[in-house]
Design an enzyme around this catalytic site. Structure first.
Site, PDB file in Angstrom:
ATOM      1  N   ASP A   1      -1.776 -11.462  -8.260  1.00 42.43           N
ATOM      2  CA  ASP A   1      -2.405 -12.083  -9.423  1.00 42.43           C
ATOM      3  C   ASP A   1      -1.305 -12.483 -10.415  1.00 42.43           C
ATOM      4  O   ASP A   1      -0.383 -11.696 -10.684  1.00 42.43           O
ATOM      5  CB  ASP A   1      -3.381 -11.095 -10.071  1.00 42.43           C
ATOM      6  CG  ASP A   1      -4.187 -11.747 -11.174  1.00 42.43           C
ATOM      7  OD1 ASP A   1      -5.238 -12.323 -10.850  1.00 42.43           O
ATOM      8  OD2 ASP A   1      -3.750 -11.673 -12.337  1.00 42.43           O
ATOM      9  N   ILE A   2      -1.398 -13.718 -10.923  1.00 39.87           N
ATOM     10  CA  ILE A   2      -0.402 -14.201 -11.892  1.00 39.87           C
ATOM     11  C   ILE A   2      -0.622 -13.473 -13.213  1.00 39.87           C
ATOM     12  O   ILE A   2      -1.752 -13.449 -13.740  1.00 39.87           O
ATOM     13  CB  ILE A   2      -0.524 -15.720 -12.093  1.00 39.87           C
ATOM     14  CG1 ILE A   2      -0.281 -16.446 -10.766  1.00 39.87           C
ATOM     15  CG2 ILE A   2       0.431 -16.209 -13.173  1.00 39.87           C
ATOM     16  CD1 ILE A   2      -0.511 -17.939 -10.844  1.00 39.87           C
TER      17      ILE A   2
ATOM     18  N   GLU B   1      -6.616 -17.200 -10.559  1.00 39.22           N
ATOM     19  CA  GLU B   1      -5.156 -17.048 -10.407  1.00 39.22           C
ATOM     20  C   GLU B   1      -4.820 -15.985  -9.369  1.00 39.22           C
ATOM     21  O   GLU B   1      -3.691 -15.494  -9.333  1.00 39.22           O
ATOM     22  CB  GLU B   1      -4.537 -16.679 -11.761  1.00 39.22           C
ATOM     23  CG  GLU B   1      -4.905 -15.282 -12.288  1.00 39.22           C
ATOM     24  CD  GLU B   1      -6.193 -15.276 -13.068  1.00 39.22           C
ATOM     25  OE1 GLU B   1      -6.398 -14.328 -13.844  1.00 39.22           O
ATOM     26  OE2 GLU B   1      -6.998 -16.216 -12.907  1.00 39.22           O
TER      27      GLU B   1
END
Length: 562
Positions: free
Chosen positions: A435-436, A478
């Site tokens: 996950d960003i 994301e």
């Protein structure tokens, strides 16, 4: 000559047979449905009326016994004389002789001691604990059927079963209205049989009719020792006055249940008269009539088929000859001459028309064959184009439009395939959920176009960092899903760290340096489904976020950016 389905001969024969069926079928259907239903209702109502009559006779007979006891208790002897007077015995025995079902009649004083009784049975004994004594003190009492206790050894035995009675008791009062004692009678249960025998049909046994009496608890009390469990009509389709039930067996019975009218409200018996008869015995007449009609219909059909067959054979021979020649032309024998011995103007016109049609069809067949070849070529081209478009649509449905990576649908399919392969080979695989970090802040600060550019950039870094056998998909927002087949936990951690460092080391043009948090889990053969490892990896991702982001967390090893 070979018979062919659909020929004129067959059609004419079937038409005549059908006419016979049209005549016979309504009668058969009427008997099978309408008449059968009418007969069932008539027989059911007859059974119900018989049960009603028996119920009324039972109630009236029991009421007569009650009135007899009440009238006796109201005589001068009972109102004035001492209860131990010798005249009482004669009065009681005269009543017993008038109705032999009285097995015992007696008078007890207020203490429950029997002062007078038929044949001096139970004389001097205390009956205060008997229900009929307590009920008789309060008013008129009619007790339910019960086995004899005190009188069982004193009275001559009737039949092989236990001795059973119905108790009738009334209070005895003096001239001043004061209660003196209780007058009671025990009516032998033979009473029920003698009452029902009056109305029992003479052919009841032959037609399988059973006549029962049940008490308020639903137990059969007549005839004796009956093993039947009486059904209840609630919850099943019923007709007015009767219903059909299989009585927990394989035979269906037409059944009617009629309550016996209560004689006194203070001593409700709750009896019901139940009459049942096997459904197949009720419907015997319908079955016999149905067989007669069916045999008649089949015989009529057979005769009409034979007659029509003979007539149709003579009429159809020219047509069959013409059909044979036409089939030869159909198979390509273009030299056939349509010569048929036509006996009618209509048939000659038909032969001439077929000759012209055959010539026209031969010419058109060649043109049609050429047209078909062109059409088949176009169909093949269109089919190939359609298959190509379907492949493109299938690929688009499984690919994320923004990043070009496989989407969640493709990821779920790959997870399912890999899980099945692991179950078969017993070799696990690694699942990483990445996950960003702070992606919402990127969108809020730099705008959604910058966020989209970051997603495309990270997707390109992930594709470049993975092995050819690995799989990466945009799992949502994301979040990315990475699947590493046949990979140990140590190797998976190294790959995850490589990905994390590659993302951190490649700043984007839109927002600069971005980082990723990664959760890692190993799929095991004992997992319940393919989503188990994803859920574990997602939980590890949460731990990575909680621990400060920009790190990889697995079930066994936790690594972080220095």
């Amino acid at each position: 000559m070979t018979l062919m389905p659909g020929s004129f001969r067959n059609r004419l024969a079937l038409l005549c047979g059908g006419l016979a069926l049209i005549v016979g079928l309504p009668a058969y259907l009427y008997i099978n449905h309408v008449y059968a239903e009418q007969l069932l209702n008539e027989r059911g109502h007859a059974i119900h009326e018989l049960a009603t009559a028996m119920s009324a006779v039972l109630a009236e007979s029991l009421n007569e016994r009650r009135r007899e006891i009440e009238l006796l208790s109201d005589t001068r002897l009972f109102r004035r004389e001492p209860l131990d007077d010798s005249a009482f015995r004669g009065s009681l025995e005269r009543l017993q002789k008038s109705y032999p079902q009285y097995s015992w009649i007696g008078v007890a004083d207020l203490d429950g001691v029997v002062q007078a009784a038929t044949h001096d049975l139970l004389l001097g004994q205390n009956v205060a604990q008997r229900p009929w004594f307590a009920g008789g003190l309060d008013g008129v009492f009619i007790g339910d059927l019960h086995e004899a206790l005190l009188l069982a050894k004193l009275l001559p035995k009737k039949g092989s079963g236990p001795m059973r009675f119905i108790d009738i008791a009334v209070p005895v009062s003096g001239e001043d209205g004061q209660l003196r004692g209780v007058l009671a009678a025990h009516v032998h249960w033979d009473w029920a049989d003698s009452v029902l025998r009056v109305l029992r049909p003479s052919n009841a046994e032959r037609v399988g009719m059973d006549i029962l009496i049940i008490n308020g608890q639903g137990d059969v009390i007549y005839p004796e020792d009956s093993p039947l469990a009486v059904p209840r009509p609630s919850g099943r389709p019923t007709r007015p006055g009767f219903f059909i039930d299989n009585w927990s067996g394989s035979i269906a019975y037409v059944t009617s249940m009629v309550p016996v009218r209560e004689i006194i409200e203070t001593s409700p018996l709750g009896w019901q008269v139940v009459i049942r008869q096997p459904l197949d015995r009720v419907m015997e007449d319908v079955v016999a009539l149905r067989k007669v009609v069916l045999v008649f219909a089949l015989l009529a059909v057979t005769i009409l088929l034979l007659l029509s067959w003979v007539v149709a054979s003579r009429l159809s021979q020219p047509l069959e000859r013409l059909a044979t020649l036409a089939r030869r032309i159909e198979k390509g024998d273009e030299g056939v001459t349509l010569e048929v011995g036509a006996g009618s103007v209509e048939l000659r016109h038909l032969v001439d028309a077929l000759r012209g049609m055959a010539a026209t069809l031969i010419q058109r067949r060649e043109a049609l064959e050429a047209s078909n070849r062109d059409l088949e070529h176009k169909v093949a081209e269109r089919t190939a184009e359609l298959a190509r478009l379907n492949d493109e649509l299938r690929d688009q449905a499984r690919r994320d439009a923004l990043t070009g990576l496989p989407n969640r649908l493709a990821a779920n399919e790959r997870l399912r395939d890999e899980f099945v392969r692991m179950r078969r080979s017993r070799k696990g695989y690694a699942v990483l959920v990445a996950d960003i970090d702070h992606f919402k802040r990127i969108n809020d600060s730099h705008g959604h176009p910058a966020g989209d550019a970051v997603l495309r950039h990270v997707a390109a870094v992930l594709k470049a960092a993975l092995r050819e056998s690995d799989f990466v998909a945009r799992f949502g927002g994301e979040e990315f899903l990475l699947l590493l087949p046949a990979t140990s936990v140590d190797d998976a951690c190294r790959v995850g760290e490589k990905i994390r460092r590659a993302v951190e080391a490649s700043p984007t043009a839109a927002v600069g340096v971005v980082t990723m948090s990664i959760g890692l889990a190993m799929a095991q053969p004992d997992h319940e489904d393919e989503d188990a490892a994803v859920r574990l990896a997602d939980a590890m991702l949460y731990e990575a976020k909680r621990a400060g982001r920009n790190r990889l967390v697995s079930e066994q090893i936790q690594t972080a950016d220095g």
